[in-house]
Design a protein around this motif. Sequence first.
Motif, PDB file in Angstrom:
ATOM      1  N   GLU A  28       9.093  27.542   2.897  1.00  0.00           N
ATOM      2  CA  GLU A  28       8.566  26.193   3.065  1.00  0.00           C
ATOM      3  C   GLU A  28       9.529  25.360   3.903  1.00  0.00           C
ATOM      4  O   GLU A  28      10.749  25.535   3.838  1.00  0.00           O
ATOM      5  N   SER A  29       8.985  24.444   4.684  1.00  0.00           N
ATOM      6  CA  SER A  29       9.806  23.559   5.513  1.00  0.00           C
ATOM      7  C   SER A  29      10.782  22.783   4.632  1.00  0.00           C
ATOM      8  O   SER A  29      10.408  22.228   3.597  1.00  0.00           O
ATOM      9  N   GLY A  30      12.060  22.786   5.044  1.00  0.00           N
ATOM     10  CA  GLY A  30      13.090  22.071   4.302  1.00  0.00           C
ATOM     11  C   GLY A  30      13.864  22.938   3.335  1.00  0.00           C
ATOM     12  O   GLY A  30      14.921  22.516   2.841  1.00  0.00           O
ATOM     13  N   LEU A  31      13.377  24.158   3.054  1.00  0.00           N
ATOM     14  CA  LEU A  31      14.086  25.059   2.157  1.00  0.00           C
ATOM     15  C   LEU A  31      15.406  25.495   2.790  1.00  0.00           C
ATOM     16  O   LEU A  31      15.435  25.949   3.928  1.00  0.00           O
ATOM     17  N   VAL A  32      16.523  25.330   2.064  1.00  0.00           N
ATOM     18  CA  VAL A  32      17.840  25.665   2.596  1.00  0.00           C
ATOM     19  C   VAL A  32      18.239  27.054   2.120  1.00  0.00           C
ATOM     20  O   VAL A  32      18.320  27.311   0.910  1.00  0.00           O
ATOM     21  N   VAL A  33      18.492  27.949   3.070  1.00  0.00           N
ATOM     22  CA  VAL A  33      18.849  29.326   2.733  1.00  0.00           C
ATOM     23  C   VAL A  33      20.020  29.765   3.594  1.00  0.00           C
ATOM     24  O   VAL A  33      20.375  29.115   4.581  1.00  0.00           O
ATOM     25  N   VAL A  44      14.815  25.422   6.662  1.00  0.00           N
ATOM     26  CA  VAL A  44      13.669  25.960   7.384  1.00  0.00           C
ATOM     27  C   VAL A  44      13.007  24.829   8.171  1.00  0.00           C
ATOM     28  O   VAL A  44      12.655  23.790   7.600  1.00  0.00           O
ATOM     29  N   VAL A  45      12.860  25.019   9.474  1.00  0.00           N
ATOM     30  CA  VAL A  45      12.165  24.015  10.285  1.00  0.00           C
ATOM     31  C   VAL A  45      10.786  24.513  10.725  1.00  0.00           C
ATOM     32  O   VAL A  45       9.869  23.708  10.887  1.00  0.00           O
ATOM     33  N   LEU A  58      15.976  28.243  11.421  1.00  0.00           N
ATOM     34  CA  LEU A  58      16.800  27.447  10.521  1.00  0.00           C
ATOM     35  C   LEU A  58      17.628  26.458  11.327  1.00  0.00           C
ATOM     36  O   LEU A  58      18.119  26.781  12.411  1.00  0.00           O
ATOM     37  N   GLU A  59      17.821  25.252  10.787  1.00  0.00           N
ATOM     38  CA  GLU A  59      18.657  24.234  11.416  1.00  0.00           C
ATOM     39  C   GLU A  59      19.802  23.882  10.473  1.00  0.00           C
ATOM     40  O   GLU A  59      19.566  23.512   9.317  1.00  0.00           O
ATOM     41  N   ALA A  93       0.003  21.152   0.212  1.00  0.00           N
ATOM     42  CA  ALA A  93       0.748  20.366  -0.774  1.00  0.00           C
ATOM     43  C   ALA A  93       1.933  19.667  -0.121  1.00  0.00           C
ATOM     44  O   ALA A  93       2.243  18.509  -0.436  1.00  0.00           O
ATOM     45  N   LEU A  94       2.600  20.377   0.802  1.00  0.00           N
ATOM     46  CA  LEU A  94       3.744  19.778   1.489  1.00  0.00           C
ATOM     47  C   LEU A  94       3.289  18.617   2.362  1.00  0.00           C
ATOM     48  O   LEU A  94       3.940  17.572   2.411  1.00  0.00           O
ATOM     49  N   ALA A  95       2.159  18.793   3.054  1.00  0.00           N
ATOM     50  CA  ALA A  95       1.654  17.717   3.906  1.00  0.00           C
ATOM     51  C   ALA A  95       1.300  16.488   3.088  1.00  0.00           C
ATOM     52  O   ALA A  95       1.563  15.349   3.499  1.00  0.00           O
ATOM     53  N   GLN A  96       0.706  16.696   1.901  1.00  0.00           N
ATOM     54  CA  GLN A  96       0.358  15.571   1.041  1.00  0.00           C
ATOM     55  C   GLN A  96       1.602  14.859   0.533  1.00  0.00           C
ATOM     56  O   GLN A  96       1.649  13.628   0.459  1.00  0.00           O
ATOM     57  N   ALA A  97       2.633  15.644   0.179  1.00  0.00           N
ATOM     58  CA  ALA A  97       3.876  15.042  -0.306  1.00  0.00           C
ATOM     59  C   ALA A  97       4.555  14.248   0.795  1.00  0.00           C
ATOM     60  O   ALA A  97       5.095  13.158   0.560  1.00  0.00           O
ATOM     61  N   ARG A  98       4.523  14.793   2.021  1.00  0.00           N
ATOM     62  CA  ARG A  98       5.142  14.076   3.141  1.00  0.00           C
ATOM     63  C   ARG A  98       4.400  12.783   3.451  1.00  0.00           C
ATOM     64  O   ARG A  98       4.997  11.766   3.769  1.00  0.00           O
TER      65      ARG A  98
END
Length: 292
Positions: A28-33, A44-45, A58-59, A93-98
């Motif tokens: 998912e976008s924003g997940l840090v790994v 994750v971008v 990844l950024e 779900a991510l789009a709705q949260a954003r």
Amino acid sequence: MSDRYGTDVLSGDWRAPRGGRAVPTEAESGLVVEDVQTGFVGAVVRVEKAGGMQVLHLEDRHGRTKGFPLGPGFLLDGKPVILTPPTAESRQALAQARAATSRTASGSRAVAHAPARVAAGSRIFVEGRHDAELVEKIWGDDLRVEGVVVELLEGVDDLSAVIRDFAPSRDRRMGVLVDHLVPGTKEDRIVRAAEKLPQSRWVRILGHPYVDVWQSVRPARLGLTAWPVIERGRPWKESVLAELGWAHRNQADVARGWKQILGSVRSYGDLEPTLLASVEELIDFVTVPQED
């Protein structure tokens, strides 16, 4: 009765690695790994198809982006994971949260589907095109909602004349952003003279200490610890580009250099606090009603 020999060492998942077995996890976008092989840590971008395979981008905290094959070989909070493409449900779900918590580049809450207002009488004036483009990138959404237009001064030498021509009033305010506003400079003398005009009650003139608005971009965005120091008498922008090892022969090179600098700016966090404070105060001055 206690088992004098303990548990069966062969029972359970005895072949599992010490860190545990990798768990499938949606990228998912924003997940840090962390990539196990290189040690690269980033958020994750995006995930995309490239060359017949899924590629994860990844950024890291310095703004550097790297691509990796989607799948095993990553750590999440120190635990091994197998990264899988995000499902349609998780993307929705991510789009709705954003949408519920989205912010503009300036950090203010975004107003979804808000049309730009008809331009108000008040204006914000900046010295040059680069200033205007930077203000647009960070505060453009906010200014459109407020109906505030940014105009170019093309320098501040005639600032008093511009103020007289604009004829500011209570309902037609004028904000001015000045480069290199430092005590004792030419800009400082021009501003002090302008502030003595009868109309200055409805004018707010603020600035930043940088020779050029380029310096208001945090140098770390370009991989620098500090902006190059250019001695007086040398053309500033061309000399900065030369110090950076970029093309600097003509105005086209300057334009390309600025485009690269501007492209490194993602949000207000990439700008120096002095510029942020000045622009935010100017926006408040021309949009928030003041007492007579």
